[in-house]
Design a protein around this motif. Structure first.
Motif, mmCIF file in Angstrom:
data_model
loop_
_atom_site.group_PDB
_atom_site.id
_atom_site.type_symbol
_atom_site.label_atom_id
_atom_site.label_comp_id
_atom_site.label_asym_id
_atom_site.label_seq_id
_atom_site.Cartn_x
_atom_site.Cartn_y
_atom_site.Cartn_z
ATOM 1 N N ASN A 16 0.938 -1.146 -0.039
ATOM 2 C CA ASN A 16 0.137 -0.057 0.076
ATOM 3 C C ASN A 16 1.037 1.195 -0.162
ATOM 4 O O ASN A 16 2.185 1.205 -0.249
ATOM 5 N N GLU A 17 0.292 2.273 0.451
ATOM 6 C CA GLU A 17 1.269 3.715 0.190
ATOM 7 C C GLU A 17 2.203 3.481 1.481
ATOM 8 O O GLU A 17 3.345 4.078 1.178
ATOM 9 N N GLN A 18 2.050 2.722 2.529
ATOM 10 C CA GLN A 18 3.203 2.739 3.471
ATOM 11 C C GLN A 18 4.081 1.520 3.222
ATOM 12 O O GLN A 18 5.273 1.742 3.703
ATOM 13 N N LYS A 19 3.606 0.388 2.677
ATOM 14 C CA LYS A 19 4.410 -0.722 2.447
ATOM 15 C C LYS A 19 4.563 -0.995 1.021
ATOM 16 O O LYS A 19 3.558 -1.299 0.345
ATOM 17 N N ARG A 20 5.788 -0.720 0.358
ATOM 18 C CA ARG A 20 6.029 -0.792 -0.942
ATOM 19 C C ARG A 20 6.854 -2.241 -1.193
ATOM 20 O O ARG A 20 7.655 -2.599 -0.391
ATOM 21 N N ASP A 65 12.101 -4.540 5.499
ATOM 22 C CA ASP A 65 10.803 -4.603 6.099
ATOM 23 C C ASP A 65 11.525 -5.142 7.471
ATOM 24 O O ASP A 65 12.056 -6.106 7.572
ATOM 25 N N ASP A 86 10.668 -2.082 -1.232
ATOM 26 C CA ASP A 86 10.933 -1.735 0.077
ATOM 27 C C ASP A 86 11.008 -3.138 0.982
ATOM 28 O O ASP A 86 11.432 -2.774 2.166
#
Length: 195
Positions: free
Chosen positions: A53-57, A64, A60
């Motif tokens: 989502n916008e916070q968890k791409r 994590d 990246d």
């Protein structure tokens, strides 16, 4: 040699768990194996779901913080052993969720110019110990060896792991499945394996 075992079955009374115990027993009796660590994905409550989502791409995922200990385990290991059943011709969804999250770009491989990426896990080896209800040759004859191709070529070779060994044991729910003989085969293999 340092061995990381990834065990994926929800039942500790299963044949998969018996195979896990033989891997551990053989490894503990092998003078070449200095350290051993077992990860039981179900017992740990590993979350196999991917969330982007916008916070968890996706790009990246390699950093994590929730996956840091698992990345450290993979980096630490010389040999990674996967113990799991084959369900519907493939590993359980729990294991595939682990693979989806841990074998991520910028950790397990790096993109570069050209067709294939650069594998970052070179020098490691893998052993897959799997059981299935169907006949041993079922994956080869009916599924064109999809399980081995998925694990060996699409995953391990992609991340730089070239040495991959499979033990696919079929007929495991049959009284004529030779379970004891197959369990001893795994024990003997891990008692002698050197890298």
């Amino acid at each position: 040699m340092k061995i990381l075992i990834i065990y994926t079955h929800p039942n500790h009374n299963s044949l998969s768990y018996a195979f896990l115990q033989k891997v551990i027993k053989g490894s503990n009796e092998n003078p070449n194996i200095k350290e051993l660590h077992v990860v039981d994905l179900y017992e740990e409550g590993f979350n196999p779901l991917l969330v982007f989502n916008e916070q968890k791409r996706r790009r990246d995922m390699y950093r994590d913080p929730h996956l840091e200990k698992y990345r450290e385990q993979i980096t630490w290991a010389d040999k990674i052993v996967f113990v799991y059943p084959i369900w519907w011709g493939r590993p359980p969804a729990m294991l595939m969720g682990y693979i989806d999250q841990l074998f991520a770009a910028n950790f397990a491989y790096k993109d570069k110019k050209g067709l294939l990426p650069e594998g970052q896990l070179k020098g490691k080896s893998v052993v897959c110990v799997s059981t299935m209800k169907g006949p041993t040759n079922y994956p080869l004859l009916w599924l064109n060896n999809a399980h081995k191709i998925l694990m060996k070529k699409a995953l391990f070779h992609f991340v730089g792991i070239k040495k991959v060994k499979f033990f696919e044991f079929g007929n495991m729910e049959s009284p004529k499945g030779k379970q004891t003989k197959k369990l001893e085969k795994i024990y003997r293999y891990f008692k002698k394996v050197d890298c």
